[in-house]
Design a protein around this motif. Structure first.
Motif, mmCIF file in Angstrom:
data_model
loop_
_atom_site.group_PDB
_atom_site.id
_atom_site.type_symbol
_atom_site.label_atom_id
_atom_site.label_comp_id
_atom_site.label_asym_id
_atom_site.label_seq_id
_atom_site.Cartn_x
_atom_site.Cartn_y
_atom_site.Cartn_z
ATOM 1 N N MET A 1 0.844 -1.195 0.000
ATOM 2 C CA MET A 1 0.000 0.000 0.000
ATOM 3 C C MET A 1 0.882 1.250 0.000
ATOM 4 O O MET A 1 1.762 1.394 0.838
ATOM 5 N N ASN A 2 0.661 2.129 -0.979
ATOM 6 C CA ASN A 2 1.442 3.358 -1.019
ATOM 7 C C ASN A 2 0.763 4.449 -0.197
ATOM 8 O O ASN A 2 -0.365 4.296 0.285
ATOM 9 N N PHE A 3 1.440 5.565 -0.039
ATOM 10 C CA PHE A 3 0.922 6.644 0.809
ATOM 11 C C PHE A 3 -0.366 7.234 0.256
ATOM 12 O O PHE A 3 -1.278 7.580 1.018
ATOM 13 N N ARG A 4 -0.480 7.323 -1.056
ATOM 14 C CA ARG A 4 -1.677 7.904 -1.661
ATOM 15 C C ARG A 4 -2.912 7.066 -1.323
ATOM 16 O O ARG A 4 -3.960 7.605 -0.950
ATOM 17 N N THR A 5 -2.772 5.763 -1.447
ATOM 18 C CA THR A 5 -3.891 4.870 -1.133
ATOM 19 C C THR A 5 -4.264 4.981 0.348
ATOM 20 O O THR A 5 -5.437 5.016 0.717
ATOM 21 N N PHE A 6 -3.218 5.050 1.192
ATOM 22 C CA PHE A 6 -3.450 5.177 2.633
ATOM 23 C C PHE A 6 -4.174 6.479 2.956
ATOM 24 O O PHE A 6 -5.134 6.491 3.745
ATOM 25 N N ALA A 7 -3.758 7.572 2.328
ATOM 26 C CA ALA A 7 -4.361 8.874 2.594
ATOM 27 C C ALA A 7 -5.815 8.913 2.141
ATOM 28 O O ALA A 7 -6.688 9.439 2.838
ATOM 29 N N ILE A 8 -6.085 8.334 0.960
ATOM 30 C CA ILE A 8 -7.461 8.306 0.453
ATOM 31 C C ILE A 8 -8.347 7.471 1.364
ATOM 32 O O ILE A 8 -9.479 7.849 1.705
ATOM 33 N N GLY A 9 -7.839 6.331 1.799
ATOM 34 C CA GLY A 9 -8.605 5.455 2.684
ATOM 35 C C GLY A 9 -8.890 6.112 4.023
ATOM 36 O O GLY A 9 -10.004 6.016 4.559
ATOM 37 N N LEU A 10 -7.875 6.804 4.572
ATOM 38 C CA LEU A 10 -8.048 7.480 5.851
ATOM 39 C C LEU A 10 -9.067 8.608 5.741
ATOM 40 O O LEU A 10 -9.943 8.770 6.601
ATOM 41 N N THR A 11 -8.971 9.391 4.660
ATOM 42 C CA THR A 11 -9.903 10.493 4.449
ATOM 43 C C THR A 11 -11.331 9.986 4.278
ATOM 44 O O THR A 11 -12.282 10.547 4.830
ATOM 45 N N ALA A 12 -11.460 8.912 3.508
ATOM 46 C CA ALA A 12 -12.790 8.344 3.276
ATOM 47 C C ALA A 12 -13.393 7.809 4.579
ATOM 48 O O ALA A 12 -14.588 7.981 4.841
ATOM 49 N N SER A 13 -12.571 7.176 5.414
ATOM 50 C CA SER A 13 -13.070 6.600 6.675
ATOM 51 C C SER A 13 -13.637 7.676 7.579
ATOM 52 O O SER A 13 -14.746 7.545 8.115
ATOM 53 N N PHE A 14 -12.868 8.756 7.770
ATOM 54 C CA PHE A 14 -13.329 9.833 8.634
ATOM 55 C C PHE A 14 -14.402 10.677 7.946
ATOM 56 O O PHE A 14 -15.334 11.158 8.582
ATOM 57 N N GLY A 15 -14.264 10.866 6.632
ATOM 58 C CA GLY A 15 -15.206 11.690 5.898
ATOM 59 C C GLY A 15 -16.607 11.105 5.878
ATOM 60 O O GLY A 15 -17.594 11.814 6.078
ATOM 61 N N LEU A 16 -16.714 9.809 5.660
ATOM 62 C CA LEU A 16 -18.018 9.165 5.628
ATOM 63 C C LEU A 16 -18.694 9.217 7.005
ATOM 64 O O LEU A 16 -19.896 9.430 7.116
ATOM 65 N N ALA A 17 -17.879 9.003 8.052
ATOM 66 C CA ALA A 17 -18.428 9.068 9.406
ATOM 67 C C ALA A 17 -18.910 10.483 9.720
ATOM 68 O O ALA A 17 -19.995 10.672 10.291
ATOM 69 N N TRP A 18 -18.137 11.476 9.362
ATOM 70 C CA TRP A 18 -18.513 12.875 9.574
ATOM 71 C C TRP A 18 -19.767 13.226 8.782
ATOM 72 O O TRP A 18 -20.671 13.909 9.280
ATOM 73 N N LEU A 19 -19.858 12.718 7.565
ATOM 74 C CA LEU A 19 -21.023 12.972 6.727
ATOM 75 C C LEU A 19 -22.281 12.367 7.340
ATOM 76 O O LEU A 19 -23.336 13.012 7.400
ATOM 77 N N ALA A 20 -22.163 11.134 7.856
ATOM 78 C CA ALA A 20 -23.324 10.433 8.395
ATOM 79 C C ALA A 20 -23.751 10.955 9.763
ATOM 80 O O ALA A 20 -24.945 11.014 10.075
ATOM 81 N N VAL A 21 -22.786 11.353 10.582
ATOM 82 C CA VAL A 21 -23.091 11.749 11.959
ATOM 83 C C VAL A 21 -23.356 13.238 12.100
ATOM 84 O O VAL A 21 -24.138 13.660 12.960
ATOM 85 N N VAL A 22 -22.745 14.071 11.263
ATOM 86 C CA VAL A 22 -22.853 15.525 11.406
ATOM 87 C C VAL A 22 -23.652 16.174 10.271
ATOM 88 O O VAL A 22 -24.662 16.852 10.513
ATOM 89 N N VAL A 23 -23.219 15.979 9.048
ATOM 90 C CA VAL A 23 -23.801 16.721 7.926
ATOM 91 C C VAL A 23 -25.246 16.325 7.640
ATOM 92 O O VAL A 23 -26.141 17.175 7.577
ATOM 93 N N VAL A 24 -25.493 15.031 7.482
ATOM 94 C CA VAL A 24 -26.846 14.577 7.150
ATOM 95 C C VAL A 24 -27.848 14.937 8.254
ATOM 96 O O VAL A 24 -28.915 15.504 7.975
ATOM 97 N N PRO A 25 -27.557 14.651 9.547
ATOM 98 C CA PRO A 25 -28.496 15.053 10.598
ATOM 99 C C PRO A 25 -28.729 16.557 10.645
ATOM 100 O O PRO A 25 -29.841 17.004 10.934
#
Length: 233
Positions: A1-25
């Protein structure tokens, strides 16, 4: 796994949670549409649209300013998240002499008109969602005076001498008695010739706490945990 893949995965993990818990509500709850009572299902008609205004809103601001939400929640959790409905007078009154079983879970309308929903941080102290209802049930004739004493000194009553709730004496004023004593003076030990008077913020906070009676009838479509009915009528 390269750094780009790691960064995208990390951003997606936190981003989706933030979207579901904060933005949508946020977008779902910032402008709540009124809900209608259904004919033939609900015992009443019209629109369910409770409002919060006046000194109660001012009291809510005092509540927030003093960090009361740090130790007190204001939410009756759904049954899958806790047993709030089963606690005595916690989610409403089980045996209200006039209305029967008034217990229900919290809903977005319970916080309508407030800048932030005071759901709280932890339950170091009791939940306050229906505190006003419990207070009037326990102190039907002196609820306001009880609140003033408790806000000024939470340990005024020997029965709650263990309380670690902070006192709020800065919301009160010590005055020399000039003529007739004030009707709102805090009862208790005070130097002779003086009295403790609740200030505007203390009165607003007391009004807010007494207003916490979130056990009104809601449309059946919003009552996720209705009280069991008696098949014998």
């Amino acid at each position: 796994m390269n750094f780009r893949t790691f960064a995208i995965g990390l951003t997606a993990s936190f981003g989706l949670a933030w979207l579901a818990v904060v933005v949508v509500p946020f977008f779902k709850m910032r402008d709540i549409a009124p809900v209608a009572f259904q004919e033939g299902i609900d015992p009443q008609s019209g629109i369910y649209h409770p409002k919060t205004s006046g000194r109660v809103v001012n009291g809510y601001q005092v509540y927030a300013e003093n960090g009361c939400y740090q130790c007190h929640t204001q939410v009756v959790r759904p049954t899958y998240a806790g047993n709030d409905l089963g606690r005595a007078d916690f989610a409403g009154i089980k045996d209200d002499p006039d209305r029967g079983d008034t217990r229900r879970e919290s809903n977005p309308f319970d916080y309508k008109g407030l800048d932030y929903a005071p759901v709280g941080v932890s339950r170091n102290g009791p939940d306050l969602m229906n505190y006003g209802r419990r207070l009037l049930r326990a102190h039907p004739t002196d609820a306001e005076q009880y609140l003033y004493r408790r806000l000024y000194n939470p340990r005024f009553d020997p029965a709650v001498s263990w309380s670690n709730c902070p006192s709020l004496p800065f919301l009160f004023e010590k005055k020399e008695i000039m003529g007739q004593k004030s009707d709102h003076a805090v009862e208790g030990k005070v130097k002779e010739g003086f009295e403790i008077i609740p200030g505007p913020k203390a009165r607003a906070l007391a009004s807010y706490l007494m207003s916490l009676q979130h056990d009104d009838a809601v449309p059946a479509s919003m009552n996720y945990a209705p009280a069991p009915t008696n098949p014998e009528g």
